[in-house]
Design a protein around this motif. Structure first.
Motif, mmCIF file in Angstrom:
data_model
loop_
_atom_site.group_PDB
_atom_site.id
_atom_site.type_symbol
_atom_site.label_atom_id
_atom_site.label_comp_id
_atom_site.label_asym_id
_atom_site.label_seq_id
_atom_site.Cartn_x
_atom_site.Cartn_y
_atom_site.Cartn_z
ATOM 1 N N ARG A 27 1.068 -1.283 0.139
ATOM 2 C CA ARG A 27 0.404 -0.070 0.118
ATOM 3 C C ARG A 27 0.848 1.680 0.176
ATOM 4 N NH1 ARG A 27 -2.512 1.125 4.199
ATOM 5 N NH2 ARG A 27 -1.465 -0.319 5.296
ATOM 6 N N ALA A 30 2.281 1.960 -2.977
ATOM 7 C CA ALA A 30 0.965 2.583 -3.733
ATOM 8 C C ALA A 30 0.923 4.222 -3.758
ATOM 9 C CB ALA A 30 -0.321 1.799 -4.088
ATOM 10 N N ILE A 31 0.984 4.386 -2.682
ATOM 11 C CA ILE A 31 0.938 5.458 -2.417
ATOM 12 C C ILE A 31 1.856 6.567 -2.371
ATOM 13 C CG2 ILE A 31 0.440 7.448 -0.164
ATOM 14 C CD1 ILE A 31 -0.530 5.146 1.483
ATOM 15 N N GLN A 34 0.557 7.426 -6.248
ATOM 16 C CA GLN A 34 0.124 8.759 -6.361
ATOM 17 C C GLN A 34 0.782 9.923 -6.039
ATOM 18 O OE1 GLN A 34 -3.283 8.255 -7.331
ATOM 19 N NE2 GLN A 34 -2.279 6.311 -7.815
ATOM 20 N N LEU A 252 -8.168 8.956 -3.575
ATOM 21 C CA LEU A 252 -7.682 7.511 -3.503
ATOM 22 C C LEU A 252 -9.049 6.902 -2.253
ATOM 23 C CD1 LEU A 252 -3.990 9.400 -1.710
ATOM 24 C CD2 LEU A 252 -4.832 8.225 -4.122
ATOM 25 N N GLN A 256 -8.502 -1.943 -5.125
ATOM 26 C CA GLN A 256 -7.620 -2.228 -6.339
ATOM 27 C C GLN A 256 -8.121 -3.859 -6.142
ATOM 28 O OE1 GLN A 256 -5.389 0.684 -7.780
ATOM 29 N NE2 GLN A 256 -7.026 1.699 -6.651
ATOM 30 N N THR A 263 -7.243 -0.772 -0.979
ATOM 31 C CA THR A 263 -7.176 0.372 -1.482
ATOM 32 C C THR A 263 -6.002 0.902 -0.897
ATOM 33 O OG1 THR A 263 -8.854 1.957 -1.445
ATOM 34 C CG2 THR A 263 -8.067 0.441 -0.316
ATOM 35 N N TYR A 264 -5.912 1.948 -0.874
ATOM 36 C CA TYR A 264 -4.202 2.277 -0.159
ATOM 37 C C TYR A 264 -4.328 2.740 0.921
ATOM 38 C CZ TYR A 264 -4.484 4.414 -5.049
ATOM 39 O OH TYR A 264 -3.778 3.915 -6.545
ATOM 40 N N SER A 265 -5.725 2.476 2.020
ATOM 41 C CA SER A 265 -5.559 2.720 3.532
ATOM 42 C C SER A 265 -6.974 2.638 3.849
ATOM 43 C CB SER A 265 -5.211 4.159 3.718
ATOM 44 O OG SER A 265 -4.935 4.608 4.774
#
Length: 402
Positions: A27, A30-31, A34, A252, A256, A263-265
């Motif tokens: 994650r 991925a962040i 972004q 965000l 995913q 997901t991101y968080s």
């Protein structure tokens, strides 16, 4: 005179809790990706606890045009607060909240060891100096009726407002970002806005919309009994510059499904576009709190602190009793306990384990009774008497009178 400057600002709780956060490495990667794509000018990250994760985020920020960063060390694990910027950071400071969560609730809660507080990064933009704050108060783990930390967050609201007033005053425009752990309908949120003279970018542009950032549709937060808005970007003008929110949105938030992470968080982010505009002396516009609202907010904070102080004193006495009982059992009664015979192997092992446990338990109770609880009681007392002085003088720290 400098021209207007448009800023793209992100706040995100990255949920980088060591050992407890799911899919953390994937994650955070991925962040960082972004951050490289979002064309940001400023980013406030919370719960970036590991240096490895912070390095990922710094690299992503640098790829996205934010080469400047500052992390605020605090407590045992660090504050988790990381700031990224397109423009130079010329000064930084940190204030640690006087009230933390309760260490006796570990491992259900780990926040006591996180050094919670508010960080300030002063940014030199082409328009003017800008004070950029990153904050993360203690979370709410139970329903409103059983909330253990209502007074803690109210006190944090007071300390945040006082810290902003002391550092930014009327000289520097200020942006406050973070996971506030406060819903818009809760007192702490309302007290913070009143005492600090802050405008909520999202609610200003989207009145009445929920803007949930901790939501049921987030796979990492699906256990929450309700969706909440906890993450904010707030603005405060100065005498020489104004901040105007042009757009604000929750970002965000997409799952995913094809990735190794969901997901991101466990939080969604908030992205705002803000115009920073220098002002002449004749057109100075400075956000101020309502004097009447400030007085009422301080009165309610004081009442919450009084109740919480009584509860902290009660817990202090309880741990003193536990310490005394454990000490009595270990020192006074130990000579009278029957010792296992040499041929009783299991009994001897059990006796040693029991003795070790007793020593550890006594040490923990001593730490709580002699160090932690006195510190908490004194913090409640200090905040309570501080606010009492302001109420008696009918003048708040921000010079508001009523």
């Amino acid at each position: 005179m400098a021209e207007k400057l448009k800023l793209r600002i992100l706040t995100l709780n990255a949920w980088g809790v060591p050992l407890f956060s799911k899919d953390r490495a994937d994650r955070l990667e991925a962040i960082a990706g972004q951050l490289a794509l979002m064309r940001l000018d400023l980013a406030a990250i919370q719960e970036a606890w590991w240096e490895e994760d912070r390095q990922r985020l710094r690299q992503g920020g640098a790829q996205g045009g934010m080469p400047y960063s500052h992390y605020f060390p605090s407590g045992v694990n660090g504050s988790g607060l990381l700031v990224l910027s397109r423009y130079p950071i010329v000064d930084a400071t940190f204030y640690r909240f006087r009230l933390a969560s309760r260490p006796d609730r570990f491992p259900r809660e780990q926040e006591y060891f996180g050094g919670k507080g508010i960080g300030l990064a002063r940014i030199k933009t082409p328009a003017s100096l800008l004070d950029f704050y990153d904050v993360h108060p203690v979370a709410q783990y139970t329903s409103d009726e059983h909330d253990l930390y209502r007074a803690h967050r109210a006190a944090a609201a007071y300390e945040i407002a006082r810290f902003i007033q002391a550092n930014s005053g009327s000289d520097h425009p200020a942006i406050l970002c973070g996971d506030f752990n406060m819903r818009p309908d809760q007192f702490a949120y309302q007290a913070l806005k009143s005492l600090a003279g802050l405008a909520d970018a999202y609610s200003t542009l989207h009145p009445g919309e929920p803007g949930y950032t901790y939501a049921h549709d987030n796979p990492y937060a699906s256990h929450s009994p309700e969706s909440k808005r906890l993450d904010y970007i707030m603005l405060r003008d100065s005498q020489r510059a104004s901040l105007q929110a042009e757009s604000a949105e929750v970002v965000l938030s997409k799952s995913q499904s094809a990735a190794r992470y969901k997901t991101y968080s466990d939080h969604y982010g908030v992205l705002a576009e803000v115009t920073l505009a220098p002002l002449g002396a004749e057109s100075a516009s400075h956000s101020t709190a309502s004097s009447l609202e400030s007085g009422k907010a301080l009165e309610e904070i004081q009442q919450l602190l009084e109740t919480a102080l009584s509860e902290a004193q009660r817990r202090h006495k309880q741990h003193y009793v536990k310490l005394a009982a454990s000490f009595f059992s270990e020192i006074v009664l130990k000579p009278f306990r029957a010792k296992p015979q040499s041929n009783q192997g299991l009994a001897r092992i059990f006796s040693r384990l029991s003795g070790t446990f007793q020593i550890v338990y006594t040490c923990v109770q001593a730490w709580l009774a002699l160090v932690v609880l006195p510190d908490e009681v004194h913090a409640f007392e200090a905040l309570k008497t501080e606010i009492e002085l302001q109420l008696k003088a009918r003048r708040a720290f921000n010079d508001q009178t009523w």
